[in-house]
Motif scaffolding. Structure first.
Motif, PDB file in Angstrom:
ATOM      1  N   ASP A   3       6.802  -7.601  -2.868  1.00  0.00           N
ATOM      2  CA  ASP A   3       7.713  -7.475  -1.620  1.00  0.00           C
ATOM      3  C   ASP A   3       6.902  -7.410  -0.331  1.00  0.00           C
ATOM      4  OD1 ASP A   3      10.071  -7.286  -3.137  1.00  0.00           O
ATOM      5  OD2 ASP A   3       9.627  -5.023  -3.434  1.00  0.00           O
ATOM      6  N   LYS A   4       5.568  -6.975  -0.441  1.00  0.00           N
ATOM      7  CA  LYS A   4       4.414  -6.660   0.434  1.00  0.00           C
ATOM      8  C   LYS A   4       3.173  -7.057  -0.261  1.00  0.00           C
ATOM      9  CE  LYS A   4       6.820  -3.685   3.545  1.00  0.00           C
ATOM     10  NZ  LYS A   4       6.832  -2.250   4.308  1.00  0.00           N
ATOM     11  N   THR A   5       2.360  -7.761   0.603  1.00  0.00           N
ATOM     12  CA  THR A   5       0.872  -7.748   0.087  1.00  0.00           C
ATOM     13  C   THR A   5       0.122  -6.649   0.575  1.00  0.00           C
ATOM     14  OG1 THR A   5       0.071  -9.357   1.730  1.00  0.00           O
ATOM     15  CG2 THR A   5       1.042 -10.240  -0.308  1.00  0.00           C
ATOM     16  N   ILE A   6      -1.021  -6.304  -0.142  1.00  0.00           N
ATOM     17  CA  ILE A   6      -1.865  -5.372   0.267  1.00  0.00           C
ATOM     18  C   ILE A   6      -3.352  -6.483   0.487  1.00  0.00           C
ATOM     19  CG2 ILE A   6      -3.265  -3.310  -0.181  1.00  0.00           C
ATOM     20  CD1 ILE A   6      -0.917  -2.415  -2.165  1.00  0.00           C
ATOM     21  N   ASP A   7      -3.145  -6.838   1.766  1.00  0.00           N
ATOM     22  CA  ASP A   7      -4.514  -7.963   2.024  1.00  0.00           C
ATOM     23  C   ASP A   7      -5.916  -7.331   1.853  1.00  0.00           C
ATOM     24  OD1 ASP A   7      -2.809 -10.120   2.152  1.00  0.00           O
ATOM     25  OD2 ASP A   7      -2.364  -9.260   4.345  1.00  0.00           O
ATOM     26  N   GLY A   8      -5.930  -5.891   2.318  1.00  0.00           N
ATOM     27  CA  GLY A   8      -7.412  -5.351   2.424  1.00  0.00           C
ATOM     28  C   GLY A   8      -7.645  -4.900   1.122  1.00  0.00           C
ATOM     29  N   TYR A   9      -7.076  -4.788   0.005  1.00  0.00           N
ATOM     30  CA  TYR A   9      -7.502  -4.774  -1.451  1.00  0.00           C
ATOM     31  C   TYR A   9      -8.735  -5.773  -2.000  1.00  0.00           C
ATOM     32  CZ  TYR A   9      -7.997  -4.461  -6.371  1.00  0.00           C
ATOM     33  OH  TYR A   9      -8.233  -4.726  -7.711  1.00  0.00           O
ATOM     34  N   GLY A  10      -8.107  -6.923  -1.813  1.00  0.00           N
ATOM     35  CA  GLY A  10      -8.895  -8.072  -2.079  1.00  0.00           C
ATOM     36  C   GLY A  10     -10.189  -8.120  -1.217  1.00  0.00           C
ATOM     37  N   GLN A  36     -15.714 -16.015  -5.753  1.00  0.00           N
ATOM     38  CA  GLN A  36     -14.748 -16.261  -6.701  1.00  0.00           C
ATOM     39  C   GLN A  36     -13.899 -15.512  -7.481  1.00  0.00           C
ATOM     40  OE1 GLN A  36     -16.625 -18.906  -9.418  1.00  0.00           O
ATOM     41  NE2 GLN A  36     -18.271 -19.363  -8.084  1.00  0.00           N
ATOM     42  N   SER A  37     -13.953 -14.254  -6.668  1.00  0.00           N
ATOM     43  CA  SER A  37     -13.027 -13.211  -7.086  1.00  0.00           C
ATOM     44  C   SER A  37     -11.500 -13.468  -6.242  1.00  0.00           C
ATOM     45  CB  SER A  37     -13.315 -11.928  -6.910  1.00  0.00           C
ATOM     46  OG  SER A  37     -12.157 -11.005  -7.056  1.00  0.00           O
ATOM     47  N   ARG A  38     -10.369 -13.711  -7.055  1.00  0.00           N
ATOM     48  CA  ARG A  38      -9.368 -13.658  -6.504  1.00  0.00           C
ATOM     49  C   ARG A  38      -8.159 -12.161  -6.511  1.00  0.00           C
ATOM     50  NH1 ARG A  38      -6.001 -18.300  -7.797  1.00  0.00           N
ATOM     51  NH2 ARG A  38      -6.625 -18.116  -9.959  1.00  0.00           N
ATOM     52  N   ALA A  39      -8.995 -11.198  -6.412  1.00  0.00           N
ATOM     53  CA  ALA A  39      -8.278  -9.998  -6.638  1.00  0.00           C
ATOM     54  C   ALA A  39      -7.223  -9.769  -5.589  1.00  0.00           C
ATOM     55  CB  ALA A  39      -9.526  -8.793  -6.435  1.00  0.00           C
ATOM     56  N   ILE A  40      -6.108  -9.339  -6.088  1.00  0.00           N
ATOM     57  CA  ILE A  40      -4.999  -9.254  -4.955  1.00  0.00           C
ATOM     58  C   ILE A  40      -4.315  -7.812  -5.428  1.00  0.00           C
ATOM     59  CG2 ILE A  40      -4.792 -11.630  -4.537  1.00  0.00           C
ATOM     60  CD1 ILE A  40      -1.985 -11.532  -6.556  1.00  0.00           C
ATOM     61  N   ALA A  41      -3.448  -7.617  -4.359  1.00  0.00           N
ATOM     62  CA  ALA A  41      -2.666  -6.374  -4.794  1.00  0.00           C
ATOM     63  C   ALA A  41      -1.376  -6.100  -3.785  1.00  0.00           C
ATOM     64  CB  ALA A  41      -3.319  -4.965  -4.233  1.00  0.00           C
ATOM     65  N   GLY A  42      -0.219  -5.576  -4.101  1.00  0.00           N
ATOM     66  CA  GLY A  42       1.102  -5.639  -3.523  1.00  0.00           C
ATOM     67  C   GLY A  42       1.954  -4.597  -4.011  1.00  0.00           C
ATOM     68  N   LEU A  43       3.038  -4.500  -3.255  1.00  0.00           N
ATOM     69  CA  LEU A  43       3.972  -3.620  -3.658  1.00  0.00           C
ATOM     70  C   LEU A  43       5.187  -4.410  -4.124  1.00  0.00           C
ATOM     71  CD1 LEU A  43       3.634  -0.988  -0.629  1.00  0.00           C
ATOM     72  CD2 LEU A  43       3.552  -0.480  -3.185  1.00  0.00           C
ATOM     73  N   ALA A  44       5.940  -3.812  -5.034  1.00  0.00           N
ATOM     74  CA  ALA A  44       7.090  -4.742  -5.615  1.00  0.00           C
ATOM     75  C   ALA A  44       8.163  -3.441  -6.138  1.00  0.00           C
ATOM     76  CB  ALA A  44       6.814  -5.617  -6.787  1.00  0.00           C
ATOM     77  N   ASN A  45       9.077  -3.325  -5.495  1.00  0.00           N
ATOM     78  CA  ASN A  45      10.190  -2.254  -5.902  1.00  0.00           C
ATOM     79  C   ASN A  45       9.812  -1.041  -5.943  1.00  0.00           C
ATOM     80  OD1 ASN A  45      12.899  -1.602  -6.506  1.00  0.00           O
ATOM     81  ND2 ASN A  45      12.388  -1.846  -8.898  1.00  0.00           N
ATOM     82  N   GLY A  46       8.976  -0.536  -5.015  1.00  0.00           N
ATOM     83  CA  GLY A  46       8.238   0.939  -5.209  1.00  0.00           C
ATOM     84  C   GLY A  46       7.014   0.991  -5.991  1.00  0.00           C
ATOM     85  N   VAL A  47       6.350  -0.075  -6.728  1.00  0.00           N
ATOM     86  CA  VAL A  47       5.422  -0.234  -7.608  1.00  0.00           C
ATOM     87  C   VAL A  47       4.334  -0.865  -7.103  1.00  0.00           C
ATOM     88  CG1 VAL A  47       4.745  -0.851 -10.077  1.00  0.00           C
ATOM     89  CG2 VAL A  47       7.102  -0.166  -9.818  1.00  0.00           C
ATOM     90  N   GLY A  90     -14.337   2.336  -6.609  1.00  0.00           N
ATOM     91  CA  GLY A  90     -14.477   2.080  -5.360  1.00  0.00           C
ATOM     92  C   GLY A  90     -13.097   2.023  -4.493  1.00  0.00           C
ATOM     93  N   ILE A  91     -12.118   1.862  -5.180  1.00  0.00           N
ATOM     94  CA  ILE A  91     -10.588   1.527  -4.315  1.00  0.00           C
ATOM     95  C   ILE A  91      -9.485   2.394  -4.795  1.00  0.00           C
ATOM     96  CG2 ILE A  91      -8.972   0.076  -3.078  1.00  0.00           C
ATOM     97  CD1 ILE A  91     -11.482  -2.161  -3.561  1.00  0.00           C
ATOM     98  N   ILE A  92      -8.995   2.165  -5.960  1.00  0.00           N
ATOM     99  CA  ILE A  92      -7.611   2.279  -6.702  1.00  0.00           C
ATOM    100  C   ILE A  92      -7.810   4.033  -6.929  1.00  0.00           C
ATOM    101  CG2 ILE A  92      -6.152   2.156  -8.757  1.00  0.00           C
ATOM    102  CD1 ILE A  92      -7.556  -0.697  -8.639  1.00  0.00           C
ATOM    103  N   CYS A 151      -4.513   8.279   4.427  1.00  0.00           N
ATOM    104  CA  CYS A 151      -3.375   7.799   3.832  1.00  0.00           C
ATOM    105  C   CYS A 151      -3.668   7.222   2.338  1.00  0.00           C
ATOM    106  CB  CYS A 151      -2.723   6.761   4.752  1.00  0.00           C
ATOM    107  SG  CYS A 151      -3.867   5.441   5.056  1.00  0.00           S
ATOM    108  N   ASN A 152      -2.722   7.280   1.528  1.00  0.00           N
ATOM    109  CA  ASN A 152      -2.773   6.632   0.304  1.00  0.00           C
ATOM    110  C   ASN A 152      -1.315   6.115  -0.061  1.00  0.00           C
ATOM    111  OD1 ASN A 152      -1.133   8.942  -1.124  1.00  0.00           O
ATOM    112  ND2 ASN A 152      -2.632  10.035   0.055  1.00  0.00           N
ATOM    113  N   PHE A 153      -1.266   5.703  -1.278  1.00  0.00           N
ATOM    114  CA  PHE A 153      -0.003   4.876  -1.656  1.00  0.00           C
ATOM    115  C   PHE A 153       1.012   5.729  -1.968  1.00  0.00           C
ATOM    116  CE2 PHE A 153      -2.527   1.220  -1.338  1.00  0.00           C
ATOM    117  CZ  PHE A 153      -1.909   0.409  -0.323  1.00  0.00           C
TER     118      PHE A 153
END
Length: 180
Positions: A96-103, A120-131, A149-151, A162-164
């Motif tokens: 639903d939303k991407t978390i560009d800063g994660y990658g 070459q890392s295509r690490a991505i993150a985002g939110l979907a239905n509150g997940v 380092g992040i999660i 802030c946090n998720f």
């Protein structure tokens, strides 16, 4: 007047390993993530291994996103550039939303360990239905980099500024036995 101290909130986390070769015995990255989330105080909601197939990944992740018992999904594997690597293509349409800063941050941190190969890392993150969904490379070291380092901080309600945690869906709790 100081703000009241926030409390740690244990989250329900599912782990998905994407691999054509790993099984439960050889899934060192998935096992690391399970161990790390448990040591932190979170709960393992589920763990699966699927081959690097767009539709198998989407099916597993979609089931968890639709579940009332999962708040976080950690995906390891399939984020590189080989012919079979298709995790970003499978997962990004579910966001639903991407978390560009994660990658961006993952590649910045990784540069210290692997140099320019981090592009070459295509690490991505985002939110979907509150997940919240974090996708990271399949190596155990990359999973350690992402978690430590992040999660880990972003899944801790005490982390400032802030946090998720507040963005995630609430988990249904079972009624007490006397209400059955």
């Amino acid at each position: 007047m100081s703000k009241p101290e926030k409390q740690f909130v244990p989250l329900n986390i599912a782990v998905l390993t994407v691999s054509d070769t790993r099984n439960e015995e050889t899934d060192t990255s998935g096992h690391y993530l399970v161990e790390a989330l448990n040591e932190t105080g979170h709960n393992l909601a589920d763990k699966k291994i699927v081959i690097d197939d767009v539709y198998q990944m989407r099916a597993a992740i979609s089931n968890w996103v639709a579940s009332s018992n999962v708040q976080v999904i950690l995906v390891t594997g399939g984020t590189g550039f080989s012919g079979r690597d298709s995790t970003p293509e499978a997962v990004a349409p579910l966001f639903d939303k991407t978390i560009d800063g994660y990658g961006e941050l993952f590649r910045q941190i990784s540069q210290q360990d692997i140099g320019t190969s981090t592009i070459q890392s295509r690490a991505i993150a985002g939110l979907a239905n509150g997940v919240v969904i974090f996708c990271m490379p399949g190596s155990t070291n990359a999973c350690k980099t992402a978690w430590q380092g992040i999660i880990q901080e972003q899944l801790d309600a005490r982390h400032r500024p802030c946090n998720f945690v507040a963005q995630l869906k609430k988990v249904e709790t079972e009624q007490c036995e006397s209400r059955g």
